[in-house]
Design a protein around this motif. Sequence first.
Motif, PDB file in Angstrom:
ATOM      1  N   MET A 338      14.796  -0.953 -43.238  1.00 27.93           N
ATOM      2  CA  MET A 338      15.504  -2.235 -43.236  1.00 27.93           C
ATOM      3  C   MET A 338      15.378  -2.947 -44.577  1.00 27.93           C
ATOM      4  SD  MET A 338      15.151  -3.850 -39.387  1.00 27.93           S
ATOM      5  CE  MET A 338      13.410  -3.582 -39.120  1.00 27.93           C
ATOM      6  N   GLU A 339      14.211  -2.863 -45.210  1.00 26.67           N
ATOM      7  CA  GLU A 339      14.035  -3.500 -46.516  1.00 26.67           C
ATOM      8  C   GLU A 339      14.854  -2.797 -47.598  1.00 26.67           C
ATOM      9  OE1 GLU A 339      12.195  -6.378 -47.560  1.00 26.67           O
ATOM     10  OE2 GLU A 339      12.618  -6.622 -45.409  1.00 26.67           O
ATOM     11  N   LEU A 340      14.902  -1.476 -47.541  1.00 29.29           N
ATOM     12  CA  LEU A 340      15.743  -0.729 -48.481  1.00 29.29           C
ATOM     13  C   LEU A 340      17.210  -1.101 -48.293  1.00 29.29           C
ATOM     14  CD1 LEU A 340      14.196   2.879 -48.460  1.00 29.29           C
ATOM     15  CD2 LEU A 340      14.396   1.361 -50.435  1.00 29.29           C
ATOM     16  N   SER A 341      17.621  -1.167 -47.038  1.00 25.88           N
ATOM     17  CA  SER A 341      19.020  -1.516 -46.751  1.00 25.88           C
ATOM     18  C   SER A 341      19.351  -2.915 -47.275  1.00 25.88           C
ATOM     19  CB  SER A 341      19.262  -1.438 -45.246  1.00 25.88           C
ATOM     20  OG  SER A 341      20.603  -1.751 -44.941  1.00 25.88           O
ATOM     21  N   ARG A 342      18.438  -3.859 -47.042  1.00 25.76           N
ATOM     22  CA  ARG A 342      18.664  -5.228 -47.524  1.00 25.76           C
ATOM     23  C   ARG A 342      18.781  -5.246 -49.048  1.00 25.76           C
ATOM     24  NH1 ARG A 342      15.735  -8.811 -49.835  1.00 25.76           N
ATOM     25  NH2 ARG A 342      13.827  -7.580 -49.578  1.00 25.76           N
ATOM     26  N   ALA A 343      17.892  -4.485 -49.722  1.00 24.97           N
ATOM     27  CA  ALA A 343      17.920  -4.455 -51.185  1.00 24.97           C
ATOM     28  C   ALA A 343      19.208  -3.839 -51.721  1.00 24.97           C
ATOM     29  CB  ALA A 343      16.718  -3.670 -51.707  1.00 24.97           C
ATOM     30  N   MET A 344      19.833  -2.972 -50.893  1.00 25.54           N
ATOM     31  CA  MET A 344      21.074  -2.318 -51.301  1.00 25.54           C
ATOM     32  C   MET A 344      22.310  -3.088 -50.832  1.00 25.54           C
ATOM     33  SD  MET A 344      19.810   1.600 -50.566  1.00 25.54           S
ATOM     34  CE  MET A 344      21.283   2.436 -51.177  1.00 25.54           C
ATOM     35  N   GLY A 345      22.087  -4.274 -50.207  1.00 27.29           N
ATOM     36  CA  GLY A 345      23.216  -5.142 -49.900  1.00 27.29           C
ATOM     37  C   GLY A 345      23.679  -5.168 -48.461  1.00 27.29           C
ATOM     38  N   TYR A 346      22.962  -4.489 -47.562  1.00 25.85           N
ATOM     39  CA  TYR A 346      23.360  -4.504 -46.151  1.00 25.85           C
ATOM     40  C   TYR A 346      22.192  -4.990 -45.306  1.00 25.85           C
ATOM     41  CZ  TYR A 346      24.932  -2.974 -41.539  1.00 25.85           C
ATOM     42  OH  TYR A 346      25.303  -2.943 -40.219  1.00 25.85           O
ATOM     43  N   GLU A 347      22.354  -6.143 -44.676  1.00 25.57           N
ATOM     44  CA  GLU A 347      21.299  -6.729 -43.858  1.00 25.57           C
ATOM     45  C   GLU A 347      21.228  -6.043 -42.496  1.00 25.57           C
ATOM     46  OE1 GLU A 347      19.068  -9.054 -44.439  1.00 25.57           O
ATOM     47  OE2 GLU A 347      19.722  -9.808 -46.409  1.00 25.57           O
ATOM     48  N   MET A 348      20.034  -5.593 -42.122  1.00 24.41           N
ATOM     49  CA  MET A 348      19.771  -5.123 -40.763  1.00 24.41           C
ATOM     50  C   MET A 348      18.874  -6.155 -40.092  1.00 24.41           C
ATOM     51  SD  MET A 348      19.024  -1.045 -41.061  1.00 24.41           S
ATOM     52  CE  MET A 348      20.243   0.118 -41.676  1.00 24.41           C
ATOM     53  N   ASN A 349      19.423  -6.914 -39.184  1.00 24.01           N
ATOM     54  CA  ASN A 349      18.686  -8.027 -38.588  1.00 24.01           C
ATOM     55  C   ASN A 349      18.236  -7.675 -37.174  1.00 24.01           C
ATOM     56  OD1 ASN A 349      19.012  -9.874 -40.816  1.00 24.01           O
ATOM     57  ND2 ASN A 349      21.167 -10.031 -40.225  1.00 24.01           N
ATOM     58  N   TYR A 350      17.106  -6.994 -37.087  1.00 24.94           N
ATOM     59  CA  TYR A 350      16.520  -6.652 -35.805  1.00 24.94           C
ATOM     60  C   TYR A 350      15.174  -7.354 -35.681  1.00 24.94           C
ATOM     61  CZ  TYR A 350      19.895  -2.796 -35.989  1.00 24.94           C
ATOM     62  OH  TYR A 350      21.040  -2.047 -36.092  1.00 24.94           O
ATOM     63  N   GLY A 351      14.984  -8.059 -34.587  1.00 21.65           N
ATOM     64  CA  GLY A 351      13.720  -8.744 -34.373  1.00 21.65           C
ATOM     65  C   GLY A 351      12.640  -7.850 -33.817  1.00 21.65           C
ATOM     66  N   SER A 352      13.052  -6.744 -33.185  1.00 18.81           N
ATOM     67  CA  SER A 352      12.085  -5.822 -32.584  1.00 18.81           C
ATOM     68  C   SER A 352      12.753  -4.468 -32.394  1.00 18.81           C
ATOM     69  CB  SER A 352      11.606  -6.347 -31.233  1.00 18.81           C
ATOM     70  OG  SER A 352      12.686  -6.348 -30.290  1.00 18.81           O
ATOM     71  N   MET A 353      11.927  -3.465 -32.106  1.00 19.56           N
ATOM     72  CA  MET A 353      12.474  -2.137 -31.855  1.00 19.56           C
ATOM     73  C   MET A 353      13.241  -2.074 -30.535  1.00 19.56           C
ATOM     74  SD  MET A 353      12.069  -0.123 -34.373  1.00 19.56           S
ATOM     75  CE  MET A 353      12.545  -1.609 -35.266  1.00 19.56           C
ATOM     76  N   SER A 354      12.929  -2.955 -29.608  1.00 19.96           N
ATOM     77  CA  SER A 354      13.688  -2.965 -28.356  1.00 19.96           C
ATOM     78  C   SER A 354      15.141  -3.355 -28.616  1.00 19.96           C
ATOM     79  CB  SER A 354      13.053  -3.921 -27.346  1.00 19.96           C
ATOM     80  OG  SER A 354      13.081  -5.256 -27.810  1.00 19.96           O
TER      81      SER A 354
END
Length: 545
Positions: A338-354
């Motif tokens: 998720m941090e790599l994705s954010r750094a590359m311009g795409y936000e993954m907004n998951y609060g938990s694995m569920s």
Amino acid sequence: MAGLVTVFGSGVMTNSVPETENNDVLFIIGSNTKENHPIVALRMLKAVKKGAKLIVADPRRVPLVKHAHLWLKQRHGTDVALLNSMMHVMIKEGLVNKNFIEERTEGFEKAAAAVEEYTPEVGEKITGVPKEKIIEAARIYAAGKNAAIYYTMGITQHSHGTDNVYSLANLVLMAGNLGRESVGLNPLRGQNNVQGASDMACAPNVFPGYQKVIDKEVRAKFETEWKVNLSDKIGMTAIDMMYAADAGKLKALYIMGENPVMSDADQKHTIHALKSLEFLVVQDIFMTKTAELADVVLPAACFAEKDGTFTNTDRRVQRVRKAVNPPGDARDDSWIIMELSRAMGYEMNYGSMSEVFDEVGRLWKNVAGINYRRIEERGIQWPCPTTDHPGTPYMFKGTFPIGKAKFSAIKFNPSLELPDEEYPFTLSTGRQLLQYHTGTMTRRVKAIDKAAPEAYVEINPADAGRMSIDNGAMVRVTSRRGSIMLKAKVTNVPDIGVVFIPFHYSEAAANVLTNPVYDPICKIPELKVCAVKLEKIQEDQNHAA
């Protein structure tokens, strides 16, 4: 699995592990189950104690052989010929399930025509299995009311591995052993979450749930959920990437939880390919042989340090719970991604694995009925389409998702590198009981490494005697790709002219030797067959080395 492949991929158990105890016939082929899947093997032995007949088809005298009613010792790489000969017998003797074939399959005539030439006599000539045993195996399997097939990488790791699996699918369809309890075609997965990784699209041609990237409607569904435009192009397999890197066509590679320097065929080629990259990232829990080549190493959390799910070999989705904090700078795989994705311009907004799993359920109907609340105490087997569905222990009851299952017309093709005058032995590689995969974890456990501390090559006593090789002596094993030195283990487990090396040991890596050719369909390398030569290392040579 013939027509079944198009539904769920090539590695899905049709039935569940607990059902094994109620098999009345167990046909195990290309699987050293007692060492590689010991818990499943215990259930197999319970079935045998109840009176089940056990057929083991394996070139090596694996531990389950001593419990077997029948051992089919086929030559390496001749599985298709063996299976075709068994089907030939079933057809000629009227042992096929005609009602099942007529009602639930198509293409039987073409498959029957393909096996016509594989008489038991022809089967014996190709495989080395006496024709009487081929006939007996066919009769036993066909007569079983609850007959099941189990296989692993002894079937798949060949240049014709797909043909092997198709042949097994033909056999199970001819007998009508699908869609009922305690039958089926059951590939046993080699690691704890291989099934889950496959389900979640760790393959270049599918989205999660084996939904094809080339399907416009499928792609549109994922684009809506993820709010991005998605490519319709099929990507490269792992082996394709190595060749592309070697050729300078692939510039960067991100390897996560994999150690290809140890696990891929032809180690020299793999190392050269990785060194040819402009940028290599490895994400793992230990500094593996592959990680040592990386430009950047991302330290990951192990199973006990994160939340999520594992899906086991019979499709059971189970909770994984964080028990301890990861050491140092190690982080969850999901956090890193998720941090790599954010750094590359795409936000993954998951609060938990569920939340991630809930998204999977929205996109793949076979797990739509599974959520973290339902698997709090006990896992559920997919398909599970609704929250009031109990899960599916065995698949294909009454129908197949594709309508009728398809037979395949399969002919025998030999392995691509067979023994010759210069390299007179057949080498096969695999695992042993005490070490695990590339040894990344188990070789760090002192008790385990004390019990299984070093590499060895299994040599038949007749070969060892002819070459004056004593048990424990150092030998050099050489293929067309390289050579390694290791201790001889003189044993009746391999046949004359055959040697076996476990691939866990970096100091004598079996994959220095193996042939990098691969199946043209599934792109799995031929790790089970290559040609090698042996040389006894004299005492003075050993000291010099």
